[in-house]
Write an enzyme that holds these catalytic residues in place. Structure first.
Site, mmCIF file in Angstrom:
data_model
loop_
_atom_site.group_PDB
_atom_site.id
_atom_site.type_symbol
_atom_site.label_atom_id
_atom_site.label_comp_id
_atom_site.label_asym_id
_atom_site.label_seq_id
_atom_site.Cartn_x
_atom_site.Cartn_y
_atom_site.Cartn_z
ATOM 1 N N TYR A 32 0.831 -1.206 0.000
ATOM 2 C CA TYR A 32 0.000 0.000 0.000
ATOM 3 C C TYR A 32 0.860 1.247 0.000
ATOM 4 C CZ TYR A 32 0.839 1.137 4.951
ATOM 5 O OH TYR A 32 1.419 1.498 6.142
ATOM 6 N N HIS A 106 -1.262 -21.076 0.931
ATOM 7 C CA HIS A 106 -0.223 -20.069 1.147
ATOM 8 C C HIS A 106 0.513 -19.669 -0.125
ATOM 9 C CE1 HIS A 106 -1.112 -20.948 5.278
ATOM 10 N NE2 HIS A 106 -0.227 -20.055 5.708
ATOM 11 N N LYS A 153 6.536 -1.951 2.248
ATOM 12 C CA LYS A 153 5.313 -1.304 2.751
ATOM 13 C C LYS A 153 4.142 -2.268 2.570
ATOM 14 C CE LYS A 153 3.152 3.258 2.980
ATOM 15 N NZ LYS A 153 3.257 3.457 4.414
ATOM 16 N N GLU A 186 12.343 2.862 13.975
ATOM 17 C CA GLU A 186 11.400 3.894 13.514
ATOM 18 C C GLU A 186 10.268 3.922 14.537
ATOM 19 O OE1 GLU A 186 9.580 2.862 9.739
ATOM 20 O OE2 GLU A 186 9.467 0.746 10.266
ATOM 21 N N LEU A 210 10.965 1.411 7.279
ATOM 22 C CA LEU A 210 10.423 1.797 5.980
ATOM 23 C C LEU A 210 11.230 2.966 5.411
ATOM 24 C CD1 LEU A 210 7.839 1.082 4.242
ATOM 25 C CD2 LEU A 210 6.979 3.274 5.052
HETATM 26 N N1 PDD Z 1 2.744 5.437 7.476
HETATM 27 N N2 PDD Z 1 7.380 4.018 8.923
HETATM 28 C C1 PDD Z 1 6.227 3.332 8.936
HETATM 29 C C2 PDD Z 1 6.186 2.017 9.627
HETATM 30 C C3 PDD Z 1 5.088 3.859 8.294
HETATM 31 O O1 PDD Z 1 3.937 3.158 8.283
HETATM 32 C C4 PDD Z 1 5.166 5.125 7.664
HETATM 33 C C5 PDD Z 1 3.991 5.734 6.965
HETATM 34 C C6 PDD Z 1 6.399 5.808 7.680
HETATM 35 C C7 PDD Z 1 6.584 7.125 6.977
HETATM 36 O O2 PDD Z 1 6.551 6.952 5.583
HETATM 37 P P1 PDD Z 1 6.071 8.105 4.578
HETATM 38 O O3 PDD Z 1 6.872 9.297 4.907
HETATM 39 O O4 PDD Z 1 6.355 7.551 3.261
HETATM 40 O O5 PDD Z 1 4.603 8.345 4.830
HETATM 41 C C8 PDD Z 1 7.485 5.226 8.312
HETATM 42 C C9 PDD Z 1 1.598 5.739 6.665
HETATM 43 C C10 PDD Z 1 1.342 7.203 6.514
HETATM 44 C C11 PDD Z 1 0.411 4.937 7.119
HETATM 45 O O6 PDD Z 1 0.601 3.753 7.348
HETATM 46 O O7 PDD Z 1 -0.698 5.459 7.216
#
Ligand code: PDD
Length: 288
Positions: A32, A106, A153, A186, A210
């Protein structure tokens, strides 16, 4: 009512339906993206679409659309949802799963088209660069118990959800994670930055986190202003003693952290380096 896109058609979100035999539902088998758009302009669109493509490749799903088609889908959803939701700030959620099967097994199925789902939603206006105007975050700190492919992601977000919920149960708005060696990875849905001895640092990209698009845009925009962000290991002890801590994501942009667990970050107010960083980020974010 938000407008959705499902397998080629636009529709009101409440009318979108998929089969319970979709592998996204059965296995969390998909990729996603969340892309922010401000007053009709998507932020970091090319980088988001590149990461979507990388994620699909990493899990062996053929990208069902080319970059031009994704671009026009995102722009169409931004336009339609800005109108439908009467919102100046819109997020677009994109989701590609491995598709619908009739037998739960699976292994990857042969010749099954991926499911493509997307919709738009209103997001909060991004933080303004004044300390008084920003809602800083109070966060929890936990041992990172997720899997070893956090660079993908994936829609399999249970590990992240449980970490976020741990923080929420403690009255916090996010949870920062540290690995078994007490190194920051993170947060449950954001990347982490810290200001340590006057230097802006963020953990280096690897399988533990990520590759956030906002993280990438922050590094690039600050570089344009001659400010270096050092990508290096940040220990838990350094984090707790940092002058400033920020979280970054597509919806939070750069948001200051005011406390971690029971300890305030410095004096518990947004710091001057954050203020400078968000100002520079705002100048460049649409053209990076
Ligand atoms: N979340 N780390 C994780 C685990 C994340 O799920 C996200 C983003 C980020 C930041 O990534 P970006 O700058 O590309 O949004 C870091 C999104 C916004 C979500 O799951 O809704």
């Amino acid at each position: 009512m938000a407008i959705a896109f499902l397998n080629g058609d636009f529709m009101p979100l409440e009318e979108a339906r998929i089969s319970p035999m979709d592998r996204g539902f059965l296995f969390g088998d998909g990729i996603y993206e969340v892309i922010p758009a401000h007053q009709g302009k998507a932020v970091g669109l090319q980088a988001h679409l590149q990461r979507l493509n990388d994620g699909l490749q990493a899990i062996g799903i053929a990208n069902p659309m080319n970059i031009k088609q994704w671009e026009s889908l995102v722009n169409e959803l931004v336009g339609r949802n800005s109108t439908a939701l009467e919102a100046d700030y819109v997020g677009v959620y994109l989701h590609v799963s491995r598709g619908t099967v009739m037998t739960r097994a699976h292994g990857f199925p042969d010749d099954v088209p991926p499911t493509v789902f997307a919709y738009g939603f209103a997001i909060a206006a991004p933080p303004v660069p004044q300390a008084a105007g920003v809602k800083g975050l109070h966060v929890a700190l936990s041992r990172d118990l997720r899997w070893e492919r956090c660079h993908i992601k994936s829609t399999s977000l249970l590990g992240n959800v449980l970490h976020f919920q741990d923080g929420k149960a403690q009255g916090k708005q996010e949870t920062i994670l540290v690995n078994a060696s007490d190194e920051v990875t993170e947060a449950s849905s954001c990347n982490v930055f810290a200001v340590i001895n006057g230097e802006i640092v963020t953990p280096p990209l690897d399988h533990q986190l990520l590759p956030g698009i906002t993280r990438q845009l922050i590094i690039k925009s600050l570089a344009r202003a001659g400010i270096t962000v050092t990508e290096r290991v940040v220990t838990k002890a350094e984090l707790l003693a940092a002058q400033e801590v920020w979280l970054s994501s597509s919806s939070k942009e750069i948001t200051p952290v005011l406390s971690i667990g029971d300890s305030p970050v410095a004096d518990g107010t947004p710091g001057p380096v954050w203020q400078q960083a968000i100002t520079i980020f705002n100048q460049h974010k649409y053209d990076l």
